[in-house]
Write a protein that holds these residues in place. Structure first.
Motif: not given
Length: 332
Positions: A88-91, A127-135
Motif C-alpha cells: 500500500d505504501i508503494e502505491v 485500490n483505485e490508484w493501484r488500478s490507475r497505475l496499471q491503466s
C-alpha cells in the motif's frame, strides 16, 4: 459509433496494446513545420524522456516506440503482476510522484497513525490508484498532458494539442505483437527519415541496438536496455516474463525487413528470421504486408481468428471486427 475505452482495453483479452497519438494543430510535434519554418525537433527529446520515465511509476512496460513529426507510436505491456506485488505504501508513493494525493494519503506517507475509519477510507483510494497505475488510459493521459503543457507554453497558446483520443489496437498473440513491434520500429525507414534501423532517432530499436553493442551477451535480460520490456529468449518452460524471442533475432528480423521495405537496397528474409516467421506461422508476403501497413490491416484487434473471437466475447462485441483480415494475415 465510437466505443468507450473500457470496451477496447482489457487485461483478460491481452496485456499488449499498440497506441498512437496524433497532433490536432497544424504545428508539428517534432521536426520542421514547412508552413512556418519553425523547428520543433527538440520536442522529440521531451516526449522520449517522459515516455521512458513513466514506467518507473506505472506498472506499464514499453515494448516498442517511434516518435514521428506529428504523431508517435508505442507498444505497451500491462504488468498487472507487478502492480499486485506493490504494498500500500508503494502505491501511495508512486501516486504522489504524479499527484498530491489527499490529506489521508499524505499523513499515511509520513507514518502518522490513522483511525480504523480513516484507514478503510484510504484503502478505497489505494485500490483505485493501484488500478490507475496499471491503466493504459491513465498512462497516455499523463504522458500527453505533460507534453501538451510544454508545447502550449512554448507556442504561447492554449487549447488542444492532441486529438481527443489516442488510437489503440489489442495485440492478441505473439505473431501480432512481433509484427506490430517491427512496424513501429520501422516507421522512420518507411518515412525516409533514416536509412537503417540503428540510425533511426527516437525509436526503441535504436535504444536496443546501442545497448546490445555494449555487451558480449546481448540476449541476457540483465544486459538489455533497462527502460524497455525485455526479450527472454525462445519459448520454454519456466521462462521469465518478457517477449518470447531472442533480442539478437529480433534485431536481425527488423534489419532484414527494413531492407525489403526500403526497396533501394537488396534484401531478403534470412534463415534465422525465416525460422521466426515459420514458428509464428506467417509467410513472407503476409509479413511484409503487416510490417508495412499494420494500422490499415487491423482495426481494434490484431491476432489469429480464435484469439479475436475470445477477445470479442470478453469485451461483449456482437461481431468480431476485421475477422477476415485476421484470418488471412494471422492464421496461427
Amino acid at each position: 459509433m465510437t466505443k468507450a475505452r473500457k470496451c477496447l482495453i482489457s487485461i483478460e483479452a491481452t496485456p499488449y496494446y499498440h497506441c498512437v497519438s496524433r497532433c490536432v494543430r497544424r504545428a508539428f510535434l517534432c521536426g520542421t513545420d514547412n508552413h512556418s519554418g519553425k523547428c520543433y525537433e527538440h520536442r522529440r527529446g521531451w516526449l522520449e524522456g517522459k515516455l521512458l520515465k513513466l514506467p518507473e511509476v506505472f506498472a506499464i512496460d514499453i515494448a516498442a516506440y517511434a516518435i514521428m513529426s506529428n504523431h508517435y507510436h508505442t507498444v505497451l505491456h500491462i504488468n498487472s503482476k507487478k502492480a499486485k506485488s506493490w504494498s500500500d505504501i508503494e502505491v501511495v508513493e508512486r501516486w504522489h510522484q504524479l499527484f498530491n494525493g489527499n490529506l489521508l494519503s499524505q499523513r499515511f506517507n509520513k507514518g502518522d497513525q490513522l483511525t480504523k475509519v480513516e484507514r478503510n477510507r484510504l484503502q478505497i483510494y489505494i485500490n483505485e490508484w493501484r488500478s490507475r497505475l496499471q491503466s493504459i488510459s491513465w498512462f497516455m493521459r499523463i504522458l500527453n498532458e505533460a507534453i501538451a503543457r510544454e508545447a502550449n507554453f512554448e507556442d504561447e497558446c492554449t487549447g488542444r494539442f492532441w486529438e481527443g483520443r489516442f488510437k489503440s489496437q489489442a495485440l492478441l498473440d505473439e505473431a501480432a505483437l512481433t509484427a506490430c513491434m517491427v512496424y513501429v520500429d520501422l516507421n522512420p525507414i518507411r518515412a525516409l527519415l533514416a536509412k537503417t534501423p540503428e540510425t533511426s532517432e527516437h525509436t526503441s530499436i535504436k535504444k536496443r541496438y546501442e545497448q546490445a553493442k555494449k555487451t558480449r551477451q546481448p540476449n541476457r535480460i540483465d544486459q538489455q536496455e533497462k527502460r524497455l520490456y525485455s526479450f527472454t529468449g525462445n519459448p520454454k518452460q519456466d521462462q521469465p516474463e518478457g517477449i518470447q524471442m531472442r533480442l539478437t533475432d529480433y534485431i536481425e528480423l527488423v534489419d532484414y525487413t527494413g531492407k525489403i521495405i526500403r526497396g533501394d537496397k537488396r534484401g531478403s528474409i534470412n534463415k534465422t528470421s525465416g525460422s521466426i516467421l515459420t514458428r509464428l506461422e506467417i509467410d513472407s508476403h503476409q509479413w511484409l504486408e503487416m510490417t508495412s501497413h499494420f494500422e490499415e490491416c487491423f482495426s481494434t484487434f490484431a491476432g489469429g481468428e480464435y484469439r479475436v473471437k475470445v477477445a470479442c466475447e470478453i469485451l461483449n462485441y456482437r461481431r468480431p471486427p476485421n475477422l477476415s483480415t485476421c484470418k488471412l494475415l494471422l492464421n496461427a
